[in-house]
Design a protein around this motif. Structure first.
Motif, PDB file in Angstrom:
ATOM      1  N   ARG A 173      44.381  39.528  48.101  1.00 45.11           N
ATOM      2  CA  ARG A 173      44.432  40.864  48.697  1.00 45.11           C
ATOM      3  C   ARG A 173      44.732  40.803  50.200  1.00 45.11           C
ATOM      4  NH1 ARG A 173      43.266  46.398  48.883  1.00 45.11           N
ATOM      5  NH2 ARG A 173      42.109  46.881  50.772  1.00 45.11           N
TER       6      ARG A 173
ATOM      7  N   ARG B 187      51.794  41.310  44.317  1.00 47.13           N
ATOM      8  CA  ARG B 187      51.153  42.610  44.119  1.00 47.13           C
ATOM      9  C   ARG B 187      50.514  43.100  45.406  1.00 47.13           C
ATOM     10  NH1 ARG B 187      47.426  41.140  39.083  1.00 47.13           N
ATOM     11  NH2 ARG B 187      46.649  39.774  40.713  1.00 47.13           N
TER      12      ARG B 187
ATOM     13  N   PRO C 107      48.185  46.651  47.238  1.00 42.64           N
ATOM     14  CA  PRO C 107      47.269  47.721  46.838  1.00 42.64           C
ATOM     15  C   PRO C 107      47.983  49.059  46.649  1.00 42.64           C
ATOM     16  CG  PRO C 107      46.682  46.801  48.996  1.00 42.64           C
ATOM     17  CD  PRO C 107      47.969  46.191  48.601  1.00 42.64           C
TER      18      PRO C 107
ATOM     19  N   ASP D 270      46.156  52.594  44.470  1.00 41.53           N
ATOM     20  CA  ASP D 270      44.878  53.297  44.306  1.00 41.53           C
ATOM     21  C   ASP D 270      43.882  52.258  43.801  1.00 41.53           C
ATOM     22  OD1 ASP D 270      42.712  54.737  43.189  1.00 41.53           O
ATOM     23  OD2 ASP D 270      43.978  56.495  42.849  1.00 41.53           O
TER      24      ASP D 270
ATOM     25  N   ALA E  14      42.792  51.197  40.189  1.00 38.42           N
ATOM     26  CA  ALA E  14      43.609  50.313  39.348  1.00 38.42           C
ATOM     27  C   ALA E  14      43.399  48.839  39.682  1.00 38.42           C
ATOM     28  CB  ALA E  14      45.080  50.688  39.502  1.00 38.42           C
ATOM     29  N   GLY E  15      42.534  48.542  40.649  1.00 43.04           N
ATOM     30  CA  GLY E  15      42.306  47.148  41.044  1.00 43.04           C
ATOM     31  C   GLY E  15      42.669  46.960  42.512  1.00 43.04           C
ATOM     32  N   SER E  16      42.278  45.793  43.085  1.00 38.53           N
ATOM     33  CA  SER E  16      42.450  45.614  44.538  1.00 38.53           C
ATOM     34  C   SER E  16      43.914  45.397  44.931  1.00 38.53           C
ATOM     35  CB  SER E  16      41.596  44.447  45.029  1.00 38.53           C
ATOM     36  OG  SER E  16      42.057  43.254  44.467  1.00 38.53           O
TER      37      SER E  16
ATOM     38  N   SER F  27      47.279  46.320  42.751  1.00 32.18           N
ATOM     39  CA  SER F  27      47.704  46.772  41.419  1.00 32.18           C
ATOM     40  C   SER F  27      49.197  47.066  41.321  1.00 32.18           C
ATOM     41  CB  SER F  27      46.936  48.039  41.045  1.00 32.18           C
ATOM     42  OG  SER F  27      47.180  49.043  42.000  1.00 32.18           O
ATOM     43  N   ARG F  28      49.873  47.146  42.458  1.00 30.70           N
ATOM     44  CA  ARG F  28      51.299  47.507  42.390  1.00 30.70           C
ATOM     45  C   ARG F  28      52.154  46.269  42.589  1.00 30.70           C
ATOM     46  NH1 ARG F  28      52.676  52.204  46.143  1.00 30.70           N
ATOM     47  NH2 ARG F  28      52.272  53.449  44.292  1.00 30.70           N
ATOM     48  N   GLU F  29      52.966  45.951  41.584  1.00 32.59           N
ATOM     49  CA  GLU F  29      53.846  44.788  41.730  1.00 32.59           C
ATOM     50  C   GLU F  29      55.077  45.210  42.528  1.00 32.59           C
ATOM     51  OE1 GLU F  29      54.533  42.528  38.159  1.00 32.59           O
ATOM     52  OE2 GLU F  29      56.240  41.512  39.081  1.00 32.59           O
TER      53      GLU F  29
ATOM     54  N   HIS G 223      44.791  50.962  51.170  1.00 33.50           N
ATOM     55  CA  HIS G 223      45.090  51.572  49.864  1.00 33.50           C
ATOM     56  C   HIS G 223      45.506  53.005  50.154  1.00 33.50           C
ATOM     57  CE1 HIS G 223      41.161  53.748  49.585  1.00 33.50           C
ATOM     58  NE2 HIS G 223      40.728  52.703  50.245  1.00 33.50           N
TER      59      HIS G 223
END
Ligand SMILES: C[S@@+](CC[C@H](N)C(=O)[O-])C[C@H]1O[C@@H](n2cnc3c(N)ncnc32)[C@H](O)[C@@H]1O
Ligand SMILES: [Zn+2]
Length: 380
Positions: free
Chosen positions: A113, A231, A233, A235, A238-240, A242-244, A362
């Protein structure tokens, strides 16, 4: 590590030159530079026989390799098979790997992250262009639900005008008046300054102690392999991360740019070898901040340029030491750091006292720093 980088490296233990032994390499493709990417192997000192591993293409030029592998196991183990870890260090490394905690802390520069926040900062931009192809537009908006008008406004106003952009503008404008062909960057992180400078300079070498950051820098700036999705952040529900994101890597490596793992306090570099040395947002991470200007001054040729920026988030211990070492009349961080650079024989020529620097945490959280930055000259 690129084969062309070896001549620029020195043994961090004794300062002598090193020899490259490759186990596995990738030939150059599509250009005639003859440069080879060494994915695994080692560098060995000509004098003291110390050797330094190359893991997943990352040369680890740290004096105490065993301790480095243990302390940076989180970043290394995401990319390097256990069998590539040198036998002498493998037992301690595997023990450290078994003990990796799953949660991240904001300061852990090997955490996925944390490097994600930096790679957004370095490689995503607001304006559509080479660094922001259409597929990545509006990356700061959540995939579902309403987005924040304030976050949108701040990103559009400040994201593309942070310290990397300002330093690039200064160095490019300087390069019109004096030779700035070779640049070294200390604490380069994920390396986004290199691509910005690449149209204007001949060589760039980035050094950072974070294995994860150097591996990402080499992938995103040189197009070298990286065997994991990238990946960032969005939202946090969806996880720390989440966006690839698929950030287009430049097509080729030609030997002009490279990045290695090294420690600022024990640099694997030859003195007086660069036209410019840059350190962005790193001085407040050092135990002895006065060392940074001295080292930056040593790296450049007489007449060379030294650049620094920082929001000065000192630890309590370092700020106490700084107060002690500087005259009582120095009461703010920017004056204190300018004084350290002047004490190292550098003359400050350009400065900005406050430049906004945004981090996207985020879809509902931006972090804003106000950065002091300057360009200084080493007199000839
Ligand atoms: C705040 S980050 C800044 C990264 C990048 N320069 C930027 O401005 O986005 C500080 C960087 O300095 C690196 N760093 C801190 N201490 C270091 C040391 N002693 N040697 C090498 N790198 C170091 C960290 O790993 C991290 O990548
Ligand atoms: Zn040596």
């Amino acid at each position: 590590m690129l084969s062309s980088t070896v001549d620029r490296l020195r043994c961090p233990a004794c300062g002598e030159s090193v020899t490259l032994n490759a186990n596995h390499s990738l030939p150059s493709h599509g250009n005639d530079s003859g440069v080879i990417e060494v994915r695994s192997g080692r560098l060995t000192c000509h004098d003291c026989d110390q050797s330094y591993p190359i893991l997943a293409g990352v040369a680890v030029l740290i004096e105490d390799v065993g301790s480095y592998l243990v302390h940076h196991v989180k970043g290394i183990s995401r990319l390097v098979p256990d069998s590539d870890i040198p036998k002498a260090f493998r037992r301690d490394y595997l023990q450290a790997k078994a003990e990796i905690g799953s949660e991240h802390i904001e300061e852990d520069l090997e955490a996925e992250r944390v490097t994600a926040l930096y790679l957004m900062n370095h490689y995503l931009s607001v304006g559509i262009g080479a660094r922001n192809p259409a597929g990545l537009s509006d990356w700061w908006k959540p995939a579902a639900g309403e987005s924040s008008p304030l976050v949108d406004d701040l990103i559009r106003s400040y994201w593309d005008r942070g310290p990397l952009t300002q330093m690039t503008d200064w160095l490019v404008s300087r390069s019109k008046k004096q030779k700035i062909e070779s640049v070294v960057e200390l604490g380069c992180g994920v390396g986004g300054l290199a691509l910005r400078l690449s149209p204007f300079i001949r060589t760039y070498l980035g050094v950072d102690s974070s294995f994860a950051s150097i591996a990402l820098a080499r992938h995103l700036s040189l197009g070298l392999p990286y065997d994991r999705p990238i990946r960032v952040p969005a939202d946090l529900i969806a996880g720390s991360v989440s966006r690839e994101v698929r950030i287009p890597a430049p097509p080729l490596f030609d030997g002009r740019i490279d990045f290695v793992v090294g420690d600022i306090e024990s640099l694997p570099l030859a003195p007086e070898s660069y036209d410019a040395s840059v350190a962005l947002n790193a001085i407040d991470m050092m135990d002895d901040p006065a060392r940074l200007p001295e080292l930056q001054a040593q790296l450049v040729v007489p007449g060379g340029v030294v650049a620094q920026s920082c929001p000065y988030v000192w630890s309590e211990a370092v700020s106490a030491r700084l107060r002690e070492s500087l005259p009582k009349s120095v009461k703010d961080s920017a004056t204190a750091v300018e004084r350290l650079y002047e004490n190292a024989g550098l003359e400050i020529r350009e400065r900005i006292s406050h430049l906004p620097w945004l981090f996207y945490k985020h879809a509902r959280q931006l972090e804003i720093y106000s950065v002091h930055l300057f360009l200084a000259d080493k007199n000839s």
